[in-house]
Scaffold this active site. Structure first.
Site, mmCIF file in Angstrom:
data_model
loop_
_atom_site.group_PDB
_atom_site.id
_atom_site.type_symbol
_atom_site.label_atom_id
_atom_site.label_comp_id
_atom_site.label_asym_id
_atom_site.label_seq_id
_atom_site.Cartn_x
_atom_site.Cartn_y
_atom_site.Cartn_z
ATOM 1 N N ASN A 11 14.320 21.712 14.914
ATOM 2 C CA ASN A 11 14.523 21.572 13.247
ATOM 3 C C ASN A 11 13.662 22.452 12.547
ATOM 4 O O ASN A 11 12.440 22.356 12.418
ATOM 5 C CB ASN A 11 13.918 19.865 13.081
ATOM 6 C CG ASN A 11 13.967 19.592 11.454
ATOM 7 O OD1 ASN A 11 14.524 20.338 10.769
ATOM 8 N ND2 ASN A 11 13.627 18.381 11.373
ATOM 9 N N GLU A 99 10.673 12.878 6.916
ATOM 10 C CA GLU A 99 10.472 13.659 5.489
ATOM 11 C C GLU A 99 11.352 13.267 4.592
ATOM 12 O O GLU A 99 11.382 13.127 3.425
ATOM 13 C CB GLU A 99 10.461 15.035 5.894
ATOM 14 C CG GLU A 99 9.045 15.561 6.758
ATOM 15 C CD GLU A 99 9.263 16.322 7.608
ATOM 16 O OE1 GLU A 99 10.183 17.393 7.528
ATOM 17 O OE2 GLU A 99 8.557 16.742 8.547
ATOM 18 N N GLU A 169 9.663 9.835 16.349
ATOM 19 C CA GLU A 169 8.893 10.760 15.653
ATOM 20 C C GLU A 169 7.914 10.175 15.111
ATOM 21 O O GLU A 169 7.901 9.643 13.872
ATOM 22 C CB GLU A 169 9.507 11.678 14.909
ATOM 23 C CG GLU A 169 10.809 12.627 15.581
ATOM 24 C CD GLU A 169 11.047 13.751 14.783
ATOM 25 O OE1 GLU A 169 10.841 14.950 15.223
ATOM 26 O OE2 GLU A 169 11.403 13.839 13.354
ATOM 27 N N SER A 216 4.461 17.458 17.283
ATOM 28 C CA SER A 216 3.619 18.331 17.525
ATOM 29 C C SER A 216 3.776 18.892 18.945
ATOM 30 O O SER A 216 2.807 18.912 20.026
ATOM 31 C CB SER A 216 2.189 17.880 17.237
ATOM 32 O OG SER A 216 1.838 18.019 15.811
HETATM 33 P P1 13P Z 1 6.389 19.471 14.613
HETATM 34 O O1 13P Z 1 7.060 19.754 15.836
HETATM 35 O O2 13P Z 1 6.288 20.461 13.808
HETATM 36 O O3 13P Z 1 5.390 18.253 14.583
HETATM 37 O O4 13P Z 1 7.768 18.598 13.613
HETATM 38 C C1 13P Z 1 8.221 17.598 14.534
HETATM 39 C C2 13P Z 1 9.383 17.106 13.563
HETATM 40 O O5 13P Z 1 9.545 16.717 12.495
HETATM 41 C C3 13P Z 1 10.693 17.578 14.059
HETATM 42 O O6 13P Z 1 11.932 17.126 13.349
#
Ligand code: 13P
Length: 254
Positions: A11, A99, A169, A216
């Site tokens: 993503n 988000e 997530e 992460s």
């Molecule tokens: P990160 O890997 O930067 O923590 O983001 C995860 C994410 O939101 C993938 O959709």
């Protein structure tokens, strides 16, 4: 479950301008050797979808979209339809990323409408769920995940579930460098799968459902995370922006 094929998504969020997006897609197409052992998708920003699809060429990497609107066309200023995305080579869509839920304000109802619209349009869907830190601290992790799963999948038939992936997530782990421990992630995934098995569908759907971990994930922690029984790949943010890191995670999934 040994016979679920892992699915790793990148993503890219609101990162990488045109040339950077194309360069990354070209590097991935070169470094990723097609295999039937893992499914891979990348989700660039809207303006570069078609260019990225071109750059991925005949590689087996799918193009995903980070968002879309539920209506096929009309007076929806600023929105993009599923058929427009198809024109750009998109075959996978994210729904309910945290988000979008927590920054943009998308509701569970809209997420459910999006899941239905995407499945009707023949897209693969990655439905994202996950708890915030205060919910985790209040012991609500499984309750939040099962509620978001239930709302998101309301009215989706068992037969349609072959095109659905869930991404767990935990909001506090996204972009923070804090990763859920493999045990915590496994417990959350197992609870989601158990809910899909006993609360929503049946053994066949639960055993076939891929549940990605996101938050992460890096090449260093991917092997242990993806090695858990109920973790079937990852949805990667920061580490998806560099070809070597993303391919490192893909290798962990192989
Ligand atoms: P990160 O890997 O930067 O923590 O983001 C995860 C994410 O939101 C993938 O959709």
């Amino acid at each position: 479950m040994a016979d679920r094929k892992p699915f790793v998504g990148g993503n890219w969020k609101m990162n990488l301008h045109g040339d950077e997006a194309v360069a990354l897609a070209e590097a991935l197409a070169e470094q990723f050797t097609a295999t039937d052992k893992v499914d891979v998708a990348v989700c660039p920003a809207f303006p570069y979808l078609a260019k990225v699809a071109d750059a991925l060429g005949s590689s087996d990497i799918k193009v995903g979209a980070q968002d879309f609107y539920i209506e096929p066309n009309g007076a929806y200023t600023g929105e993009v339809s599923l058929s427009m995305l198809k024109d750009c080579g998109v075959s996978v869509v994210l729904v309910g990323h945290s988000e979008r839920r927590h920054v943009i304000g998308e509701t569970d109802v809209l997420c459910n409408e999006k899941v239905h619209a995407a499945l009707e349009a023949g897209m693969e869907v990655i439905l994202c769920v996950g708890e915030k830190i205060e919910q985790r601290e209040a012991g609500q992790t499984d309750a939040i995940n099962t509620a978001q799963t239930a709302y998101g999948l309301a009215g989706v038939d068992a037969e349609q579930m072959s095109k659905v992936t869930i991404a767990y997530e935990p909001v506090w782990a996204i972009g923070t460098g804090k990763t859920a421990t493999p045990e915590d992630a496994q417990n959350a995934h197992a609870a989601i799968r158990n809910f899909v098995r006993t609360g929503l569908y049946n053994n066949a759907v639960a055993d076939g459902l891929r549940i990605q971990y996101g938050g992460s994930m890096k090449p260093a922690n991917a092997p242990e995370l993806i090695g858990q029984a109920d973790i079937d790949g990852g949805l990667i943010g920061g580490a998806a922006l560099k070809a070597d890191d993303f391919c490192g995670i893909l290798n962990a999934a192989l």
